[in-house]
Design a protein around this motif. Structure first.
Motif, PDB file in Angstrom:
ATOM      1  N   HIS A   1     -61.613 -25.338 -92.322  1.00 62.00           N
ATOM      2  CA  HIS A   1     -61.469 -24.581 -91.081  1.00 62.00           C
ATOM      3  C   HIS A   1     -61.984 -25.426 -89.932  1.00 62.00           C
ATOM      4  O   HIS A   1     -63.067 -26.017 -90.022  1.00 62.00           O
ATOM      5  CB  HIS A   1     -62.242 -23.261 -91.139  1.00 62.00           C
TER       6      HIS A   1
ATOM      7  N   ARG B   1     -56.862 -23.244 -90.290  1.00 62.63           N
ATOM      8  CA  ARG B   1     -57.521 -22.843 -91.530  1.00 62.63           C
ATOM      9  C   ARG B   1     -56.541 -23.038 -92.681  1.00 62.63           C
ATOM     10  O   ARG B   1     -55.415 -22.540 -92.645  1.00 62.63           O
ATOM     11  CB  ARG B   1     -57.948 -21.373 -91.463  1.00 62.63           C
TER      12      ARG B   1
ATOM     13  N   GLU C   1     -57.301 -24.071 -83.540  1.00 70.97           N
ATOM     14  CA  GLU C   1     -57.928 -23.515 -84.742  1.00 70.97           C
ATOM     15  C   GLU C   1     -56.967 -23.650 -85.912  1.00 70.97           C
ATOM     16  O   GLU C   1     -55.802 -23.229 -85.839  1.00 70.97           O
ATOM     17  CB  GLU C   1     -58.298 -22.054 -84.553  1.00 70.97           C
TER      18      GLU C   1
ATOM     19  N   THR D   1     -61.995 -15.097 -91.340  1.00 75.58           N
ATOM     20  CA  THR D   1     -62.309 -16.409 -91.900  1.00 75.58           C
ATOM     21  C   THR D   1     -63.689 -16.438 -92.524  1.00 75.58           C
ATOM     22  O   THR D   1     -63.900 -17.011 -93.588  1.00 75.58           O
ATOM     23  CB  THR D   1     -62.209 -17.490 -90.811  1.00 75.58           C
TER      24      THR D   1
ATOM     25  N   ASN E   1     -67.751 -18.484 -96.373  1.00 72.95           N
ATOM     26  CA  ASN E   1     -66.307 -18.382 -96.294  1.00 72.95           C
ATOM     27  C   ASN E   1     -65.817 -17.237 -97.184  1.00 72.95           C
ATOM     28  O   ASN E   1     -66.394 -16.966 -98.231  1.00 72.95           O
ATOM     29  CB  ASN E   1     -65.686 -19.709 -96.730  1.00 72.95           C
TER      30      ASN E   1
END
Length: 664
Positions: free
Chosen positions: A210, A189, A187, A73, A131
Motif C-alpha cells: 500500500h 493497494r 494511492e 485498508t 493490514n
C-alpha cells in the motif's frame, strides 16, 4: 481454546423507520426469514469460546463481511467507519493516535491473535502494521480487561483475529485471491492470498502493498493555525504466513511468521524506515471432553531507522523486542461451570537513543484464574483474578473482574460488570531523555506508580425478528494516571524547559452508547450508532490542570450505514452509504509552547461530518468490482490541526478482487 467460528445469516434491525417502504408481503417474509449474527463465537471477553449472544461481557464483532463491504485498508479506516466514539488523530510527526471513548495510546490494548505488539510510535502501536487483507474478524471489548490481559487494558481490548484456512478445511484444496485498489494522491493497494489445504495440514500466505504520495494542504493565515501544510504519505509492504497441522482431531499445531516494512519521506535525503519481524508457535490439545490445554510462544521485533541516502547507511535508533510464553488450561466441571487457569512470561527489550544508557529490559510474569458459572438458564457469572510482576522496580499488581449476564425475557439480555484496569509505567516513561523539537526536554521518572482504573458498566440488548437494539453506560475513574505534567525551568538550565512524566490525580471518564440495526429479506439494511463521552480534565497533585498532549474525546459522535444487496443469476450488487458525524471539542492548550509564561487558552475545534458512497459488483463467482466516492460532500477543514480529517476533498476509489480458484 479458540474453536472455528460458525457464522449464521445476519438478523439485523432497525425495522420501524423503513417498514412503511416494504410491501406487506415483503414485511411478512422478512419477519419469518431474517436472523441475527448472534451465533458468532467470540473469545476476547472471557478467554473461553462463547456465542456472541450468550457472552456475559458485551463484545462488538466486526466480521470479514463487514471488512469486505467497507473495502478498508487498515484498522484506522475500518474502526472509524464501524464504531462511534473512535477517532484517530495525529501526535507529533503525524504519527497516529487512537482515542476510544476517552482512552487511547497505552490505555487500549491492541492484540493480533491474542498476542501483544512490540513497538510504539508516540505511545500508540504503528497502526499501518494492522493490514486487513487476511483478517477473519475483529473483537472489541470496552472497559477494563486487565484481569485477563494485564497492563494497558484499562480502556478496552481490540483483538484482530487472522484467517488460518479452517473455513476451507477438507472442503477446498486451494484458494487464491488477488486484489487491487487505486485512489487520489497516487494511492495504490495490491494484495494476494493463497490457501492450501490437505487432509491434516493447511497453509495461508498473504502479501500486501500500500502506498500514498505526500500532498500539500492549504492552511489558515496565522502561525497558530498552521499545524501542518503537508500530509505525509508512506509506502508499506507486508508478508505473513500461517501453517496449521492437525495430526489428530484432538491436537492442533500452528506456526506463523511475518515481515512488515514501511518507508516515510519527510526529508528527501533521509527517509524514515519502520520494520517488524514476527513469528510464533502454538499448540492446542483437547486432552479430554472436559479438559484442554493451549501453549504458545511469540516473537515480535519492531525497529525504526533513518536511511542516509548520501552515504547509503541505514541508522537504527529504536528497537523493541518481545519474547513471550503463555499457557492456558480449561477444565469443564459440567456444562454449567468452567475453570480457566493461565500464566504468561514476557521479556521486553528496548533500545532507544533517547533513553538513558540507550537500552533497558525487564521481565514480566503473571498468573490468572477465571471461573464461568451458569447459575441457571437466565443467569451466568464470570469472575477473574490476575497477579502481575514486573522485574524493573519489582512492582506487582493484583487485578479482579466480575461480570454477569441475565436473560430477563426471551428477547432481552442484561449485562453488568466491574473491572479493575492497570497500566504499568513503560521503560520509555521511566528512562526517557528527549529534546522535543527544541520546545522542551522530556524526561522519564523511575519513581512512577502503576496507573489504576475502576470501570463500572451496564448494558441491555433487545432483539426480536428484524430488530436488535443495544445500549451501554459506563463510568471510569483513574488513579495515578500516567502522563506528562506541567513544563518547568530548572534553576541551572539557562531557560530550558523540562517536561517530566508523572502520576496525575483526579481523572475520570464516563459515557453511554446506543445502537439500532435492521435487515430485511429485500436486501435493505441499516445501522445507526451514537456515543456520548465526558472527560474530566486531568490535574497534577498541586491541583493544576494539565495540558492534554492529545486532543480529548469529542463529546458526541454518530455513525450510520444504509445498504442494499441484490442477487441475480450471475451478478450481485451492493450499494452502501456510510457516514460519521463528530461534535466540536474544547481543549486547554498553551498560547505559545515556546513561552509558557503566556499561559493557557481554550481552543475550540469544530465539528465535522464525512460520508462515503460505495458500490460493489459481483460478476459471476470470481470477480468483484468496487467503486466508491469518499468524502461525498467534499468537506475540507478551514485549517488542519492534530485531529482534523486530512482529506482535501472528494476522493474517487476503484478496486478489483478476483478469486482465481473460482474461475476453474
Amino acid at each position: 481454546m479458540t474453536r472455528p467460528t460458525h457464522t449464521f445469516p445476519l438478523r439485523s434491525l432497525f425495522l420501524g423507520l423503513l417498514l412503511p417502504l416494504l410491501t406487506p408481503a415483503a414485511a411478512q417474509l422478512a419477519e419469518t426469514d431474517t436472523t441475527f449474527h448472534l451465533n458468532e463465537v467470540v473469545v476476547t471477553g472471557t478467554h473461553t469460546p462463547k456465542l456472541l449472544g450468550d457472552a456475559p461481557i458485551q463484545t462488538r464483532v466486526i466480521t470479514s463481511r463487514d471488512i469486505e463491504r467497507t473495502d478498508a485498508t487498515d484498522v484506522e479506516e475500518l474502526l472509524q467507519q464501524e464504531l462511534p466514539g473512535v477517532e484517530f488523530s495525529y501526535a507529533m510527526n503525524q504519527q497516529k493516535h487512537m482515542n476510544l471513548s476517552g482512552f487511547g495510546g497505552q490505555g487500549v490494548l491492541i492484540l493480533v491473535d491474542g498476542e501483544r505488539l512490540a513497538g510504539e510510535t508516540m505511545d500508540d502501536v504503528d497502526f499501518t502494521r494492522l493490514n486487513l487483507a487476511n483478517v477473519q474478524r475483529i473483537e472489541i471489548v470496552r472497559g477494563a480487561a486487565s484481569a485477563l490481559y494485564g497492563s494497558n487494558a484499562g480502556g478496552g481490548v481490540v483483538n484482530i483475529i487472522t484467517k488460518d484456512g479452517s473455513s476451507l478445511w477438507q472442503t477446498q484444496p486451494w484458494a487464491l485471491n488477488v486484489n487491487a485498489r487505486l485512489a487520489r494522491h497516487d494511492e495504490q493497494r495490491y494484495g494476494a492470498s493463497l490457501d492450501l489445504n490437505g487432509r491434516h495440514v493447511s497453509n495461508t500466505l498473504y502479501l500486501n502493498y500500500h502506498g500514498t504520495d505526500n500532498y500539500d494542504v492549504k492552511n489558515g493565515p496565522s502561525p497558530q493555525t498552521r499545524v501542518f501544510t503537508t500530509v505525509y504519505g508512506d509506502k508499506t509492504s507486508q508478508v505473513r504466513d500461517k501453517f496449521t497441522w492437525r495430526p489428530t482431531d484432538a491436537l492442533k499445531l500452528t506456526a506463523h511468521a511475518g515481515y512488515f516494512f514501511r518507508t516515510l519521506t519527510r526529508t528527501p535525503d533521509t527517509p524514515e524506515r519502520y520494520r517488524d519481524f514476527t513469528g510464533g508457535l502454538r499448540g492446542t490439545w483437547q486432552m479430554s471432553s472436559a479438559d484442554d490445554l493451549d501453549l504458545s510462544y511469540n516473537f515480535d521485533q519492531y525497529d525504526k531507522s533513518d536511511y542516509q541516502k548520501a552515504v547509503h547507511l541505514d541508522i537504527r535508533d529504536y528497537s523493541n523486542v518481545h519474547n513471550s510464553l503463555r499457557a492456558v488450561y480449561n477444565h469443564r466441571f459440567d456444562r454449567d461451570m468452567t475453570l480457566t487457569l493461565g500464566a504468561d512470561y514476557l521479556h521486553d527489550y528496548l533500545y532507544n537513543t533517547n533513553l538513558t544508557d540507550h537500552s533497558r529490559e525487564q521481565d514480566t510474569f503473571d498468573a490468572f484464574a477465571q471461573l464461568d458459572w451458569s447459575l441457571s438458564d437466565r443467569w451466568e457469572v464470570v469472575g477473574a483474578l490476575r497477579y502481575d510482576y514486573f522485574s524493573d522496580g519489582h512492582d506487582s499488581h493484583l487485578t479482579p473482574k466480575l461480570s454477569a449476564r441475565y436473560k430477563a425475557r426471551r428477547h432481552l439480555t442484561l449485562r453488568m460488570g466491574y473491572g479493575m484496569g492497570f497500566r504499568a509505567p513503560t521503560l520509555k516513561e521511566k528512562y526517557y531523555d528527549f529534546d522535543m523539537a527544541g520546545i522542551w526536554i522530556v524526561q522519564g521518572n523511575d519513581q512512577l506508580k502503576a496507573e489504576v482504573s475502576h470501570n463500572l458498566n451496564a448494558s441491555m440488548e433487545w432483539k426480536k425478528k428484524h430488530w436488535c437494539l443495544t445500549a451501554t453506560a459506563y463510568y471510569n475513574t483513574v488513579d495515578h494516571k500516567l502522563a506528562t505534567g506541567v513544563p518547568f525551568y530548572k534553576p541551572d538550565s539557562d531557560r530550558q524547559l523540562y517536561l517530566n512524566y508523572l502520576n496525575l490525580d483526579d481523572y475520570s471518564v464516563y459515557g453511554a452508547e446506543a445502537t439500532a440495526q435492521a435487515r430485511w429479506t429485500n436486501g435493505l439494511s441499516f445501522r445507526l450508532s451514537y456515543a456520548w463521552t465526558k472527560e474530566n480534565l486531568p490535574k497534577d497533585r498541586e491541583g493544576h490542570t494539565v495540558n492534554n498532549q492529545y486532543i480529548p474525546a469529542r463529546p458526541h459522535s454518530l455513525t450510520a450505514r444504509v445498504e442494499w444487496d441484490k442477487q441475480w443469476k450471475d451478478y450481485a450488487l451492493n450499494i452502501a452509504l456510510n457516514g460519521r458525524l463528530l461534535s466540536s471539542v474544547k481543549n486547554q492548550e498553551y498560547a505559545d509552547y515556546y513561552d509558557i509564561s503566556k499561559g493557557m487558552q481554550e481552543v475550540d475545534y469544530p465539528a465535522y461530518t464525512l460520508w462515503r458512497l460505495s458500490t460493489a459488483h459481483r460478476i459471476g463467482k470470481a470477480v468483484k468490482l468496487t467503486l466508491a466516492v469518499d468524502n461525498l460532500f467534499n468537506y475540507r477543514p478551514r485549517y488542519y490541526y492534530l485531529n482534523a480529517p486530512v482529506t482535501d476533498g472528494i476522493n474517487l476509489q476503484a478496486g478489483i478482487s478476483v478469486d482465481v480458484d473460482r474461475l476453474f
